[in-house]
Design a protein around this motif. Structure first.
Motif, mmCIF file in Angstrom:
data_model
loop_
_atom_site.group_PDB
_atom_site.id
_atom_site.type_symbol
_atom_site.label_atom_id
_atom_site.label_comp_id
_atom_site.label_asym_id
_atom_site.label_seq_id
_atom_site.Cartn_x
_atom_site.Cartn_y
_atom_site.Cartn_z
ATOM 1 N N GLU A 328 0.836 -1.211 0.000
ATOM 2 C CA GLU A 328 0.000 0.000 0.000
ATOM 3 C C GLU A 328 0.863 1.251 0.000
ATOM 4 O OE1 GLU A 328 -4.167 1.419 0.440
ATOM 5 O OE2 GLU A 328 -2.847 0.295 -0.878
ATOM 6 N N ALA A 329 2.063 1.148 0.595
ATOM 7 C CA ALA A 329 2.991 2.291 0.640
ATOM 8 C C ALA A 329 3.908 2.315 -0.586
ATOM 9 C CB ALA A 329 3.825 2.222 1.907
ATOM 10 N N ASN A 330 3.604 1.462 -1.588
ATOM 11 C CA ASN A 330 4.398 1.380 -2.826
ATOM 12 C C ASN A 330 5.844 0.976 -2.562
ATOM 13 O OD1 ASN A 330 2.271 2.200 -4.611
ATOM 14 N ND2 ASN A 330 2.556 4.295 -3.859
ATOM 15 N N GLN A 331 6.051 0.152 -1.537
ATOM 16 C CA GLN A 331 7.399 -0.320 -1.208
ATOM 17 C C GLN A 331 7.559 -1.818 -1.470
ATOM 18 O OE1 GLN A 331 8.499 0.911 2.786
ATOM 19 N NE2 GLN A 331 7.604 2.942 2.493
ATOM 20 N N HIS A 332 6.502 -2.463 -1.971
ATOM 21 C CA HIS A 332 6.546 -3.871 -2.340
ATOM 22 C C HIS A 332 5.878 -4.035 -3.694
ATOM 23 C CE1 HIS A 332 8.548 -6.177 0.587
ATOM 24 N NE2 HIS A 332 7.628 -7.096 0.859
ATOM 25 N N THR A 333 6.391 -4.926 -4.501
ATOM 26 C CA THR A 333 5.780 -5.201 -5.803
ATOM 27 C C THR A 333 4.688 -6.257 -5.657
ATOM 28 O OG1 THR A 333 7.311 -7.004 -6.334
ATOM 29 C CG2 THR A 333 7.987 -4.752 -6.930
ATOM 30 N N VAL A 334 3.875 -6.388 -6.694
ATOM 31 C CA VAL A 334 2.834 -7.418 -6.700
ATOM 32 C C VAL A 334 3.462 -8.795 -6.535
ATOM 33 C CG1 VAL A 334 1.105 -8.564 -8.126
ATOM 34 C CG2 VAL A 334 1.223 -6.060 -8.086
ATOM 35 N N ARG A 335 4.542 -9.048 -7.250
ATOM 36 C CA ARG A 335 5.192 -10.361 -7.183
ATOM 37 C C ARG A 335 5.674 -10.667 -5.764
ATOM 38 N NH1 ARG A 335 7.425 -13.837 -10.802
ATOM 39 N NH2 ARG A 335 6.997 -12.390 -12.514
ATOM 40 N N GLN A 336 6.278 -9.694 -5.102
ATOM 41 C CA GLN A 336 6.774 -9.920 -3.743
ATOM 42 C C GLN A 336 5.633 -10.290 -2.790
ATOM 43 O OE1 GLN A 336 8.845 -6.035 -3.548
ATOM 44 N NE2 GLN A 336 10.653 -7.180 -2.832
ATOM 45 N N VAL A 337 4.505 -9.603 -2.927
ATOM 46 C CA VAL A 337 3.374 -9.875 -2.038
ATOM 47 C C VAL A 337 2.772 -11.242 -2.332
ATOM 48 C CG1 VAL A 337 1.133 -9.069 -1.235
ATOM 49 C CG2 VAL A 337 2.878 -7.405 -1.875
#
Length: 433
Positions: A328-337
């Motif tokens: 949500e804070a734009n610090q993780h990518t979709v793939r990482q999550v």
């Protein structure tokens, strides 16, 4: 067309802290928690449907109401109990018997007098006659020369009893000068049997008729029934669909005389459906499942049996929550999550694979463009499938979205027309809300 939301005492706690997952120690559920119409500044539905079977409870299905809540509802009335004055639009309240709660009984457990007293005491705007639901659908019975044995006597008896109760209900409703508008119920097992029931109810004097027993039917089957009913329906007769919501068919249903419907589907899909949990204007998204270890029986069993360690499970659970926060804070990518979500899912439910659905949900992030109060307040928490506070709020969002879809279709401009005269509602002095 009017949308009535069935009441199952679904409220949310405004004091709930989503980061710490704690609530206020002084919270009083009945007075502090919020109904859906209190959450939004714009309308999310037109009315509430309150079932006697839900309030009282019947058989193995206990009441959704605590004893003190039932007393408050009967003593103060539904408008006060549900705080409808806090809604952004006028909310009407309809009462019915909740026929599905006693579907396996030989006869309804309530008398007409008891139901009239319940509706009047609760100060409802509309009251549905006592009925006995028919669940079988036998369209072949309408074919010319069809064998009468196709329809079991038990079904014919249920329809006959429902019509007899409707006639008694209307007669006593008029004699008692009750303040709510009466609806008669049509039950059937085929298009022609439904049409026959509607015709009989109109002859009794009903111009607002509820169609029961259609929840299990396919949309095409409902359409066939409505087409047949249209042949006998008087121009001023309004129809209500009990428990049915088929969004894509609502314009056609409106053309065929449906003036109102009720449904819990938008709310229940938020936490009951395996895939379609979050409504958007043109798509239903899968919510992100991060179950609590203590609330997942399968995971608890695997921990108790020593298959996995509780420490490992708790570490993955925390990692999923942190990953969503970082996303949500734009610090993780979709793939990482998705990677961490999939690892946790393999732990608590190795037979499931939501990876592709999660990727779609996170890539689109529909909550970020939704203007409803739930999404704006919760942000990513609204898409997390975890605990009643998140899940119910997502259900509230779904209700709001469905109503907006109705507005976009122009259906909300239709009206149920005649509104019953209501007695003044005064609040006893000295009693606080």
């Amino acid at each position: 067309m009017k949308f009535f939301l069935p009441d199952s005492q679904d409220l949310v706690d405004p004091s709930f802290d989503f980061e710490r997952e704690r609530r206020s120690a002084t919270r009083q559920r009945q007075f502090d928690d919020l109904y859906a119409h209190e959450v939004f500044s714009t309308p999310a539905f037109d009315g509430l449907l309150v079932s006697k079977g839900i309030v009282d409870g019947f058989g193995a299905l206990g009441s959704r109401y605590a004893k003190h809540q039932r007393l408050l509802l009967l003593r103060r009335g539904a408008p006060w109990f549900f705080r409808v004055d806090k809604a952004p639009n006028p909310i009407k309240i309809m009462g019915d018997c909740g026929a599905f709660t006693y579907v396996h009984e030989d006869e309804p457990p309530y008398t007409v007098e008891e139901v009239l007293e319940f509706y009047e005491g609760c100060r409802f705007d509309y009251g549905v006659s006592v009925d006995h639901v028919i669940l079988e659908f036998i369209p072949a019975a309408d074919a010319p020369g069809a064998d009468k044995q196709l329809v079991p006597k038990s079904l014919r008896d249920r329809q006959k009893l429902t019509l007899e109760l409707a006639e008694t209900f209307l007669r006593k409703h008029k004699a008692g000068h009750h303040g709510f508008e009466a609806l008669g119920v049509a039950q059937g097992w085929s298009p022609k049997s439904y049409a026959a029931a509607v015709k009989a109810l109109q002859k009794m004097g009903y111009d607002y008729i509820a169609l029961g027993g259609m929840v299990p039917l396919k949309s095409r089957e409902i359409h066939l029934c409505l087409e047949e009913i249209q042949v006998v329906r008087n121009p001023n007769t309004r129809l209500h669909l009990l428990g049915v919501n088929r969004t894509e068919h609502l314009p056609e249903f409106a053309r065929l005389g449906i003036a109102s419907f009720d449904s819990t589907s938008p709310l229940r899909q938020a936490f009951k459906d395996d895939r379609d949990n979050y409504y958007a204007d043109d798509f239903k998204y899968t919510a992100i499942r991060i179950p609590q270890i203590e609330g997942n029986p399968r995971l608890q069993q695997r921990i108790s049996s020593g298959q996995i360690s509780q420490e490992h499970a708790r570490r993955l659970e925390r990692a999923c929550l942190d990953a969503m926060k970082l996303f949500e804070a734009n610090q993780h990518t979709v793939r990482q999550v998705v990677e961490v979500l999939t690892e946790y899912e393999q732990l608590y439910d190795p037979n499931k694979d939501h990876a592709e659905a999660y990727e779609k949900t996170l890539s689109d992030a529909p909550w970020r463009r939704c203007p409803c109060e739930v999404c704006e307040a919760l942000q990513h928490h609204v898409i997390i499938f975890r605990g009643a506070e998140r899940n119910r709020r997502r259900g509230f969002h779904n209700i709001w979205t469905l109503y907006r879809q109705m507005q976009n279709l122009g259906l909300e401009r239709r009206s149920t027309r005649r509104q019953p005269a209501r007695r003044p509602k005064s609040r006893p002095s000295g009693e606080a809300r």
